[in-house]
Design an enzyme around this catalytic site. Structure first.
Site, short mmCIF file in Angstrom:
data_model
loop_
_atom_site.label_atom_id
_atom_site.label_comp_id
_atom_site.label_asym_id
_atom_site.label_seq_id
_atom_site.Cartn_x
_atom_site.Cartn_y
_atom_site.Cartn_z
N LYS A 13 -12.91 -1.85 -58.14
CA LYS A 13 -12.81 -1.84 -56.68
C LYS A 13 -14.08 -1.29 -56.03
CE LYS A 13 -9.08 0.75 -56.39
NZ LYS A 13 -8.77 1.06 -57.81
N ARG A 88 -2.38 3.67 -50.86
CA ARG A 88 -2.01 3.88 -52.26
C ARG A 88 -0.49 3.84 -52.44
NH1 ARG A 88 -6.92 5.26 -54.70
NH2 ARG A 88 -6.60 6.29 -56.68
N ARG A 124 -17.06 5.10 -68.46
CA ARG A 124 -17.63 5.21 -67.11
C ARG A 124 -18.29 6.57 -66.90
NH1 ARG A 124 -14.16 4.09 -61.71
NH2 ARG A 124 -13.02 5.98 -62.22
N ARG A 157 -16.05 11.63 -64.81
CA ARG A 157 -15.13 12.19 -63.82
C ARG A 157 -14.03 12.93 -64.57
NH1 ARG A 157 -13.48 7.56 -59.57
NH2 ARG A 157 -11.49 8.54 -59.92
N ARG A 168 -2.80 8.70 -64.08
CA ARG A 168 -3.24 7.88 -62.94
C ARG A 168 -2.66 6.47 -63.04
NH1 ARG A 168 -9.32 8.04 -63.33
NH2 ARG A 168 -9.39 6.88 -61.38
P1 AMP Z 1 -10.07 6.88 -56.86
O1 AMP Z 1 -11.51 7.24 -56.86
O2 AMP Z 1 -9.72 5.86 -55.83
O3 AMP Z 1 -9.57 6.50 -58.23
O4 AMP Z 1 -9.27 8.20 -56.43
C1 AMP Z 1 -9.37 9.39 -57.18
C2 AMP Z 1 -8.23 10.33 -56.80
O5 AMP Z 1 -8.32 10.66 -55.41
C3 AMP Z 1 -6.84 9.78 -57.00
O6 AMP Z 1 -6.37 9.90 -58.33
C4 AMP Z 1 -6.05 10.65 -56.02
O7 AMP Z 1 -5.83 11.94 -56.55
C5 AMP Z 1 -7.02 10.77 -54.85
N1 AMP Z 1 -6.84 9.67 -53.88
C6 AMP Z 1 -7.71 8.67 -53.60
N2 AMP Z 1 -7.23 7.84 -52.65
C7 AMP Z 1 -6.02 8.33 -52.32
C8 AMP Z 1 -4.99 7.94 -51.42
N3 AMP Z 1 -5.13 6.83 -50.65
N4 AMP Z 1 -3.86 8.68 -51.35
C9 AMP Z 1 -3.70 9.79 -52.11
N5 AMP Z 1 -4.61 10.21 -53.00
C10 AMP Z 1 -5.77 9.51 -53.10
#
Ligand code: AMP
Length: 223
Positions: A13, A88, A124, A157, A168
């Site tokens: 994404k 989400r 990654r 990360r 996740r």
């Molecule tokens: P990502 O980089 O999109 O994989 O997001 C990393 C982490 O940020 C996720 O595992 C959540 O803990 C938090 N996060 C990101 N976007 C959201 C969202 N829309 N709602 C809630 N938590 C989020």
């Protein structure tokens, strides 16, 4: 055009969002990036979300919705934006629709097998300075663990570690996957094959976005 990128962690994404941003000029808004920055800077918001992020759980809807609502109200989002990682869950999607003139027009769901996701995410690395994303299997680095662009240190990360990653993926299936039917009902859903190369995935996305632009122009002409 208001776009959201769905798809599990590791489906690409962020990469595709950046390509859309460069190609079409809409700003990419990654809630994960915004939250990570807040954690890194130790802001009150960052302190609130750090523990849940490190466990691979979602941050609270209220925090994320407020953050997104403020960001998309900015002038550079007037013609559209690309949401990466938001909504989400169904509640976030509904809350976004309640905001004036912010209903989404395209939902792109990038799909990949779970084995491929785990493999990708274990390789990654992100640059601790500029945030560039690298996959150790795809690109030979000039220097090991050093960003080619800014010379920052490449790190994994914390939430890409195997046990957090499993959480996740579980959260994704339970909370985020129901958005597939949600956006199908709104007739804006597109499934994209994320197993292809980065260029081929972007090509598929372009076909969808270009068709949407034509459709919007036709609708405007009829008015
Ligand atoms: P990502 O980089 O999109 O994989 O997001 C990393 C982490 O940020 C996720 O595992 C959540 O803990 C938090 N996060 C990101 N976007 C959201 C969202 N829309 N709602 C809630 N938590 C989020």
């Amino acid at each position: 055009m208001r776009i959201t990128l769905l798809g599990p962690p590791g489906s690409g994404k962020g990469t595709q969002g950046s390509l859309i941003e460069q190609g079409y000029g809409f700003p990419k808004i990654s809630t994960g990036d915004l939250l990570r920055r807040a954690v890194q800077n130790g802001t009150p918001l960052g302190i609130k979300v750090k523990a849940s992020m490190n466990r691979g759980e979602l941050a609270s809807d209220e925090i994320v919705i407020q953050m997104v609502a403020e960001r998309i109200a900015a002038e550079d989002c007037r013609k559209g934006y690309i949401l990466d990682g938001f909504p989400r869950n169904i509640n976030q999607a509904q809350r976004l629709e309640e905001l004036e003139n912010q209903h989404l027009e395209v939902a792109l769901d990038i799909r990949l097998s779970e084995d491929a996701l785990v493999q990708r995410l274990s390789l990654r690395r992100i640059c601790s300075q500029c945030g560039n994303i690298f996959n150790l299997s795809e690109k030979a680095l000039d220097r090991p663990n050093v960003c080619d662009t800014c010379q920052g240190e490449l790190v994994q990360r914390p939430d890409d570690q195997p046990d957090v990653l499993r959480e996740r993926l579980r959260v994704y299936r339970k909370e985020t996957e129901p958005l597939v039917d949600y956006y199908k009902r709104r007739d804006i859903y597109h499934r994209i094959d994320g197993e292809k190369t980065i260029e081929a995935v972007f090509q598929d996305i372009r076909l969808i976005l270009d068709a949407e632009i034509v459709r919007n122009k036709q609708t405007e002409a009829v008015r």
